[in-house]
Design a protein around this motif. Structure first.
Motif, PDB file in Angstrom:
ATOM      1  N   GLY A  18      17.181  32.643  51.613  1.00  0.00           N
ATOM      2  CA  GLY A  18      15.826  32.490  51.687  1.00  0.00           C
ATOM      3  C   GLY A  18      15.745  31.049  52.041  1.00  0.00           C
ATOM      4  N   CYS A  19      16.641  30.258  52.317  1.00  0.00           N
ATOM      5  CA  CYS A  19      16.526  28.718  52.698  1.00  0.00           C
ATOM      6  C   CYS A  19      16.835  28.785  54.154  1.00  0.00           C
ATOM      7  CB  CYS A  19      17.459  27.740  52.021  1.00  0.00           C
ATOM      8  SG  CYS A  19      17.443  26.187  52.251  1.00  0.00           S
ATOM      9  N   SER A 200      22.802  37.192  65.107  1.00  0.00           N
ATOM     10  CA  SER A 200      23.141  35.876  64.364  1.00  0.00           C
ATOM     11  C   SER A 200      22.015  35.280  63.676  1.00  0.00           C
ATOM     12  CB  SER A 200      23.870  34.761  65.534  1.00  0.00           C
ATOM     13  OG  SER A 200      23.074  34.285  66.290  1.00  0.00           O
ATOM     14  N   VAL A 201      20.853  35.502  64.207  1.00  0.00           N
ATOM     15  CA  VAL A 201      19.648  34.714  63.512  1.00  0.00           C
ATOM     16  C   VAL A 201      18.982  35.845  62.305  1.00  0.00           C
ATOM     17  CG1 VAL A 201      17.313  34.041  63.972  1.00  0.00           C
ATOM     18  CG2 VAL A 201      19.055  33.525  65.664  1.00  0.00           C
ATOM     19  N   THR A 202      19.193  37.191  62.645  1.00  0.00           N
ATOM     20  CA  THR A 202      18.517  38.433  61.962  1.00  0.00           C
ATOM     21  C   THR A 202      19.236  38.976  61.005  1.00  0.00           C
ATOM     22  OG1 THR A 202      18.953  39.891  63.561  1.00  0.00           O
ATOM     23  CG2 THR A 202      17.144  38.591  64.028  1.00  0.00           C
ATOM     24  N   TYR A 203      20.628  38.857  60.930  1.00  0.00           N
ATOM     25  CA  TYR A 203      21.444  39.268  60.069  1.00  0.00           C
ATOM     26  C   TYR A 203      21.241  39.208  58.669  1.00  0.00           C
ATOM     27  CZ  TYR A 203      25.244  35.971  59.295  1.00  0.00           C
ATOM     28  OH  TYR A 203      25.726  34.564  58.852  1.00  0.00           O
ATOM     29  N   ILE A 204      20.737  38.111  58.549  1.00  0.00           N
ATOM     30  CA  ILE A 204      20.598  37.885  56.802  1.00  0.00           C
ATOM     31  C   ILE A 204      18.944  37.530  56.592  1.00  0.00           C
ATOM     32  CG2 ILE A 204      22.679  36.371  56.470  1.00  0.00           C
ATOM     33  CD1 ILE A 204      20.899  34.175  56.295  1.00  0.00           C
ATOM     34  N   TRP A 205      18.261  37.892  57.660  1.00  0.00           N
ATOM     35  CA  TRP A 205      16.788  37.690  57.789  1.00  0.00           C
ATOM     36  C   TRP A 205      16.291  38.910  57.050  1.00  0.00           C
ATOM     37  CZ3 TRP A 205      13.050  34.630  57.981  1.00  0.00           C
ATOM     38  CH2 TRP A 205      11.705  34.852  58.338  1.00  0.00           C
TER      39      TRP A 205
END
Length: 227
Positions: A18-19, A200-205
């Motif tokens: 979340g950071c 790479s931006v969305t995979y943990i989003w």
């Protein structure tokens, strides 16, 4: 923070999904294709003794990302050793510094205002600063910074905040006028739109979870300011 052991990359990333700052390291590692282990740190409670005893190789999100990009050469950052590469690196550094020092804190300031009038005032200021300071630096984006066809460190450093601004406007956490203003900037709007398309931006989003957690954080900050 990140720890790297041995000649073969064995990276341990101490993080929280979340950071937005930790998100920078996730983007960088994903773009580099490096294997890593992650240890989730809960930001809402005091750090455990074992965490405080860790002696990491490096801390701070920008420094972690820069270190990884230098240690494992790729499209993220030109290697050192030539005048052309040095100029490209300097441009990336200038861009990220400009974002961090002149734009980066606006979204949080806006979200923690109690007055809708003050939110709109700050939203207008933010758009004006992006128009003056950021949009001209993206005139040669193709589609990424500096004419690159691949994501660079410039986006790895700024993307976690851009994706949050987009989500917070969509969820009415930030004023709609921000999106209206930013969408009117020809270079920035095209460049920023690419953020949400990168794996790479969305995979943990996790938009639902992050918006929910952020709204709680904003409420706590506003309550503390009133106390």
């Amino acid at each position: 923070m990140v720890a790297v052991n041995g000649n073969t990359p064995k990276i341990t990333l101490y993080t929280n999904h979340g950071c937005p700052y930790a998100h920078r390291a996730h983007i960088t590692i994903k773009e580099l294709g490096l294997p890593y282990e992650e240890v989730i740190i809960h930001l809402s409670k005091p750090r455990d003794p074992w965490y405080l005893d860790i002696n990491p190789i490096i801390t701070e999100s920008i420094i972690v990302s820069q270190f990884l990009a230098d240690a494992y050469p790729s499209h993220l950052l030109p290697p050192t050793g030539s005048e052309e590469s040095a100029l490209k690196r300097a441009r990336i550094k200038f861009f990220t510094d400009t974002w961090n020092t002149k734009v980066g804190s606006y979204w949080f300031k806006i979200a923690t205002q109690n007055s809708e009038e003050e939110k709109e005032k700050l939203a207008k200021e933010m758009v004006s600063v992006v128009e003056k300071e950021i949009d001209p630096l993206l005139k040669d984006a193709a589609p990424f910074f500096g004419g690159s066809s691949k994501l660079t460190l410039a986006k790895a450093i700024t993307a976690p905040f851009i994706i949050r601004i987009i989500a917070f406007v969509k969820r009415a956490v930030l004023p709609k006028s921000i999106a209206d203003g930013l969408n009117g900037l020809p270079n920035f709007s095209k460049w920023a739109a690419g953020v949400v398309k990168q794996d790479s931006v969305t995979y943990i989003w996790d938009e639902d979870r992050i918006v929910e957690q952020s709204v709680k954080k904003f409420a706590q900050v506003k309550a503390q300011a009133k106390a």
